[in-house]
Design an enzyme around this catalytic site. Sequence first.
Site, short mmCIF file in Angstrom:
data_model
loop_
_atom_site.label_atom_id
_atom_site.label_comp_id
_atom_site.label_asym_id
_atom_site.label_seq_id
_atom_site.Cartn_x
_atom_site.Cartn_y
_atom_site.Cartn_z
N ARG A 66 47.40 34.72 27.62
CA ARG A 66 47.02 33.44 28.21
C ARG A 66 46.24 32.62 27.18
O ARG A 66 45.63 33.16 26.26
CB ARG A 66 46.14 33.69 29.44
CG ARG A 66 46.87 34.54 30.48
CD ARG A 66 46.26 34.43 31.86
NE ARG A 66 44.85 34.68 31.87
CZ ARG A 66 43.99 34.03 32.67
NH1 ARG A 66 44.43 33.08 33.46
NH2 ARG A 66 42.72 34.32 32.66
N LYS A 131 42.77 48.04 29.08
CA LYS A 131 43.90 47.15 29.33
C LYS A 131 45.24 47.84 29.02
O LYS A 131 45.50 48.22 27.89
CB LYS A 131 43.73 45.89 28.48
CG LYS A 131 44.69 44.79 28.82
CD LYS A 131 44.09 43.45 28.44
CE LYS A 131 45.13 42.35 28.49
NZ LYS A 131 44.60 41.15 29.12
N ARG A 267 35.03 38.10 33.46
CA ARG A 267 34.43 39.19 32.68
C ARG A 267 33.47 39.97 33.58
O ARG A 267 32.71 39.36 34.33
CB ARG A 267 33.65 38.64 31.49
CG ARG A 267 34.51 37.87 30.49
CD ARG A 267 35.40 38.81 29.68
NE ARG A 267 36.30 38.11 28.80
CZ ARG A 267 37.59 37.83 29.06
NH1 ARG A 267 38.12 38.19 30.21
NH2 ARG A 267 38.34 37.19 28.18
P1 ATP Z 1 41.92 37.29 30.65
O1 ATP Z 1 40.96 38.12 31.42
O2 ATP Z 1 41.57 35.87 30.65
O3 ATP Z 1 43.33 37.56 30.99
P2 ATP Z 1 42.34 38.55 28.05
O4 ATP Z 1 41.52 38.36 26.81
O5 ATP Z 1 42.54 39.95 28.51
O6 ATP Z 1 41.62 37.70 29.15
P3 ATP Z 1 45.23 38.00 27.98
O7 ATP Z 1 45.86 36.70 27.74
O8 ATP Z 1 45.55 38.71 29.26
O9 ATP Z 1 43.69 37.79 27.79
O10 ATP Z 1 45.65 38.99 26.81
C1 ATP Z 1 45.44 38.69 25.47
C2 ATP Z 1 44.39 39.65 24.90
O11 ATP Z 1 44.77 41.01 25.15
C3 ATP Z 1 44.25 39.56 23.40
O12 ATP Z 1 43.33 38.59 23.05
C4 ATP Z 1 43.79 40.98 23.02
O13 ATP Z 1 42.40 41.10 23.21
C5 ATP Z 1 44.45 41.85 24.06
N1 ATP Z 1 45.72 42.46 23.63
C6 ATP Z 1 46.69 41.99 22.81
N2 ATP Z 1 47.72 42.84 22.73
C7 ATP Z 1 47.42 43.89 23.54
C8 ATP Z 1 48.08 45.09 23.88
N3 ATP Z 1 49.28 45.40 23.41
N4 ATP Z 1 47.44 45.91 24.74
C9 ATP Z 1 46.23 45.65 25.24
N5 ATP Z 1 45.55 44.52 24.97
C10 ATP Z 1 46.14 43.65 24.11
#
Ligand code: ATP
Length: 270
Positions: A66, A131, A267
């Site tokens: 995102r 994640k 967060r």
């Molecule tokens: P939000 O809570 O707003 O969704 P987010 O930082 O988790 O925040 P996303 O857009 O869901 O945002 O995912 C992008 C983020 O996920 C990246 O900035 C990085 O921190 C993380 N990321 C990127 N690739 C991967 C992956 N393969 N597995 C896990 N995390 C990843």
Amino acid sequence: MSETLSRLDRARILAGLSDAGRAALSRLEVIPVLDSTNSYLSAGANAGWPGGAVCLTEQQTAGRGRQGRQWLTPFGASLAFSLLWRFNRPPEALSGLSLVTGIAVARALQNQQVQGIGLKWPNDLRWRGRKLGGILLESGGVGERFHVVAGVGLNVALPPKAGEQIDQPWVDLREITGNSELDRSQWAAGMIDELIRTFIRFEAEGFGGFVEDWNGFDQVRDRRVRLLLPNGAASGLARGVDETGALLLEAADGRITPYLGGEISLRLES
Ligand code: ATP
């Protein structure tokens, strides 16, 4: 690519779909390397492809999260796919669709006996606070030609070296299941099927019909959270979601405010 993972196989994915899933499919493409499956299907949508198109890839060279964030998809290490859908509902009636996409993927994982999968509003797939996957919804076109592309990226077996680039705690299915020989084609079929089934149900019920499903996966309910808003922030207790998919935030004075919008990030504070 991990030596224990086999390549995605289009015929096996097709064979793994239910009859209803296959009937809703207008196209199924497996492309070894792409910039982004969402970009590929968005271009197809703009060229007039009908809904029900699915595209999977082994590697994304410019996978997106995102708000311009990066999504890492090393070759053969993930499940990365997108679904193009044309809803019989006006865009303003699609509130909560991004949460519903998360519910579909979480349910597909449950169907594969993966325990402990949860969602962090609006649609982060998590396991024990780490994640596992991300979801990106994009839309375009107007009127009859309005479309949505739902993209899913799920870690299956990330090479540790690649994982070092990720700046937050992450996990993959290999670690969760203890199985390093996951059949990605079979898992992909289950996910595509669940996503299609869920979108068809969403078309009929809107998000209102999914609040209970959400509650079953909600990993932040009653936790202290901070919302990062386009202009500022808000803290409080997360109190689930309303019938539109908005996060309900309880302030110190007990007042509850709904927050909705693709630019909001949540967060955990504790
Ligand atoms: P939000 O809570 O707003 O969704 P987010 O930082 O988790 O925040 P996303 O857009 O869901 O945002 O995912 C992008 C983020 O996920 C990246 O900035 C990085 O921190 C993380 N990321 C990127 N690739 C991967 C992956 N393969 N597995 C896990 N995390 C990843």
